[in-house]
Design a protein around this motif. Structure first.
Motif, short mmCIF file in Angstrom:
data_model
loop_
_atom_site.label_atom_id
_atom_site.label_comp_id
_atom_site.label_asym_id
_atom_site.label_seq_id
_atom_site.Cartn_x
_atom_site.Cartn_y
_atom_site.Cartn_z
N ILE A 81 1.01 -1.18 0.09
CA ILE A 81 -0.22 0.11 0.32
C ILE A 81 1.03 1.36 -0.02
N GLN A 82 0.94 2.16 -1.27
CA GLN A 82 1.25 3.23 -1.04
C GLN A 82 0.46 4.27 -1.17
N ILE A 83 1.25 5.51 -0.32
CA ILE A 83 -0.14 6.20 -0.29
C ILE A 83 0.49 7.93 -1.15
N ASP A 84 -0.68 9.24 -0.26
CA ASP A 84 -0.02 10.30 -1.41
C ASP A 84 0.83 11.03 0.31
N SER A 85 1.15 11.97 -0.83
CA SER A 85 1.92 13.02 0.44
C SER A 85 0.66 13.70 1.22
N ALA A 86 -0.03 13.43 1.22
CA ALA A 86 -0.96 14.51 2.34
C ALA A 86 -2.57 13.52 2.89
N GLY A 87 -3.06 14.22 3.76
CA GLY A 87 -4.64 13.29 3.96
C GLY A 87 -4.86 14.21 4.79
N MET A 88 -6.29 14.17 5.49
CA MET A 88 -7.70 15.19 5.75
C MET A 88 -7.50 14.27 6.87
N GLY A 89 -7.87 15.10 7.81
CA GLY A 89 -8.95 14.71 8.64
C GLY A 89 -10.25 15.35 9.21
N LEU A 90 -11.18 14.92 9.97
CA LEU A 90 -12.31 15.79 9.93
C LEU A 90 -13.42 15.45 11.33
N THR A 91 -13.58 16.24 11.60
CA THR A 91 -14.17 15.79 12.17
C THR A 91 -15.83 16.72 11.96
N MET A 92 -17.17 16.19 12.06
CA MET A 92 -18.20 17.06 11.66
C MET A 92 -19.55 16.84 12.69
N ALA A 93 -19.79 18.65 12.80
CA ALA A 93 -20.76 18.77 13.69
C ALA A 93 -22.08 17.41 14.07
N GLY A 94 -22.18 16.72 14.81
CA GLY A 94 -23.28 15.40 14.83
C GLY A 94 -23.03 14.16 14.85
N THR A 105 -17.24 21.24 12.96
CA THR A 105 -17.38 21.09 11.78
C THR A 105 -15.79 21.52 11.96
N LEU A 106 -15.10 20.64 11.92
CA LEU A 106 -13.08 21.70 11.56
C LEU A 106 -12.46 20.00 10.74
N PRO A 107 -11.96 20.29 9.08
CA PRO A 107 -10.99 19.84 8.28
C PRO A 107 -9.94 19.93 9.02
N LYS A 108 -8.52 19.32 8.60
CA LYS A 108 -7.28 19.68 8.70
C LYS A 108 -6.84 18.71 8.08
N VAL A 109 -5.94 18.85 7.31
CA VAL A 109 -4.83 19.26 6.67
C VAL A 109 -4.00 17.87 6.98
N LEU A 110 -3.16 16.70 6.92
CA LEU A 110 -1.91 15.48 7.63
C LEU A 110 -1.14 15.80 6.21
N PRO A 111 -0.06 16.28 6.35
CA PRO A 111 1.14 16.47 5.56
C PRO A 111 1.46 14.70 5.97
N ILE A 112 2.13 14.11 4.74
CA ILE A 112 2.99 12.65 5.42
C ILE A 112 4.45 13.12 5.32
N GLU A 113 5.49 12.65 6.04
CA GLU A 113 6.38 12.60 6.14
C GLU A 113 7.76 12.05 6.95
N ASN A 114 7.87 10.89 6.23
CA ASN A 114 9.47 10.45 6.88
C ASN A 114 8.59 9.05 7.32
N GLY A 115 7.64 9.10 6.87
CA GLY A 115 6.90 8.08 7.26
C GLY A 115 5.95 8.18 8.87
#
Length: 301
Positions: A81-94, A105-115
């Motif tokens: 499994i190979q993944i991209d260089s950034a993902g997203m975390g998220l919480t949504m109201a309710g 509601t809060l989206p959060k960018v999650l960079p992937i660096e050095n494993g």
């Protein structure tokens, strides 16, 4: 090696689907996947009202496996499994297990660096896994959206579906019709706020068939255990189903009484939450391979 592109996707597992590729048992192939938002959410400044929720949880495929028939098991070994260089975390109201407290509601960018997945100044080791993977459901079960887990697989959100693991799916339709997506760079058991580190990527796997052997629910084999992945309308229903299945495998595989198998399960079987946030909840029961090897368990089917 054939490549299944991320432009060929489904949003529901249906009993009848048109395959976009055909492969033979034993063949290795690559699936290119989208993230669960279908690339729609890329910034912390976006409003979730912009999203098209009919295009959530795309699964790349489906792929027809030659010779697969109702009453077989489809064996899927995850090679990488190979993944991209950034993902997203998220919480949504309710949403999530704490929906009563989730007011914002809060989206959060999650960079992937050095494993590692970077959350503020916290570096979390990545452990990529597949959230959605499954085959065509039975006629009786009917259409299952990709957001739903059930006997065909689907949105099981099980952290053990990772590189090195092997899945076994009950085949209910000709060709099996395998599709997958919804990768996570890392996700805790339970997926409590309803999202892991949602990310796009590539999965290389090998498919094979076990003829004339079937199971009620998907199985996942790890280095240490064989797990039954069961779902239900409630956590209690999913827990009971996963436990009943495991006790049955111990009963048949070890040729002991049901009562002995029930006692043994209480000694050696672990119950693990997969996800507690979808409309159907998912629990897995883990049978150690030193007690019942996967090969022996499969012979009981």
């Amino acid at each position: 090696m054939k490549t299944i592109r991320n432009t060929d996707v489904i949003f529901s597992f249906k009993p009848k689907m048109d395959p976009i590729e055909r492969v033979k048992p034993g063949e290795v192939l690559k699936f290119v996947t989208n993230d669960c938002f279908y690339g729609q959410l890329t910034s912390e400044m976006q409003s979730l009202e912009e999203l098209d929720y009919s295009k959530v949880n795309p699964a790349t495929g489906p792929v027809y496996i030659e010779g697969a028939e109702d009453g077989d098991l489809l064996k899927v070994k995850i090679l990488s499994i190979q993944i991209d260089s950034a993902g997203m975390g998220l919480t949504m109201a309710g949403q999530g297990i704490l929906s009563h407290n989730a007011d914002n509601t809060l989206p959060k960018v999650l960079p992937i660096e050095n494993g590692h997945c970077l959350f503020n100044d916290i570096a979390i080791p990545i452990d990529p896994m597949i959230g959605v993977i499954g085959v065509a459901p039975s006629d009786e079960d009917g259409e299952c959206p990709t957001a739903v887990p059930w006997k065909h697989g689907g949105n099981m959100d099980t952290s053990d579906i990772r590189e090195g693991s092997t899945l076994y799916f009950p085949v209910k339709q000709e060709g099996a019709l395998l599709a997958l997506g919804d990768l996570h760079a890392v996700m805790g058991d339970g997926e409590v706020c309803f999202a892991g580190c949602e990310i796009a990527g590539e999965v290389i796997l090998q498919v094979d068939l076990i003829k004339n052997a079937t199971a009620t629910w998907p199985l996942v084999e790890t280095h240490e255990a064989t797990m039954i992945i069961a779902s239900g309308n409630t956590l209690e229903e999913a827990t009971i189903e996963a436990t009943e299945q495991a006790v049955g495998y111990l009963n048949r595989g070890l040729d002991i009484s049901w009562e002995e198998a029930y006692i043994l399960a209480s000694l050696i079987m672990d119950l693990k939450f997969s996800q507690v946030v979808n409309s159907e909840k998912t629990v897995r029961s883990a049978i150690p391979k030193y007690i019942l090897p996967t090969e022996t368990l499969l012979k009981t089917l």
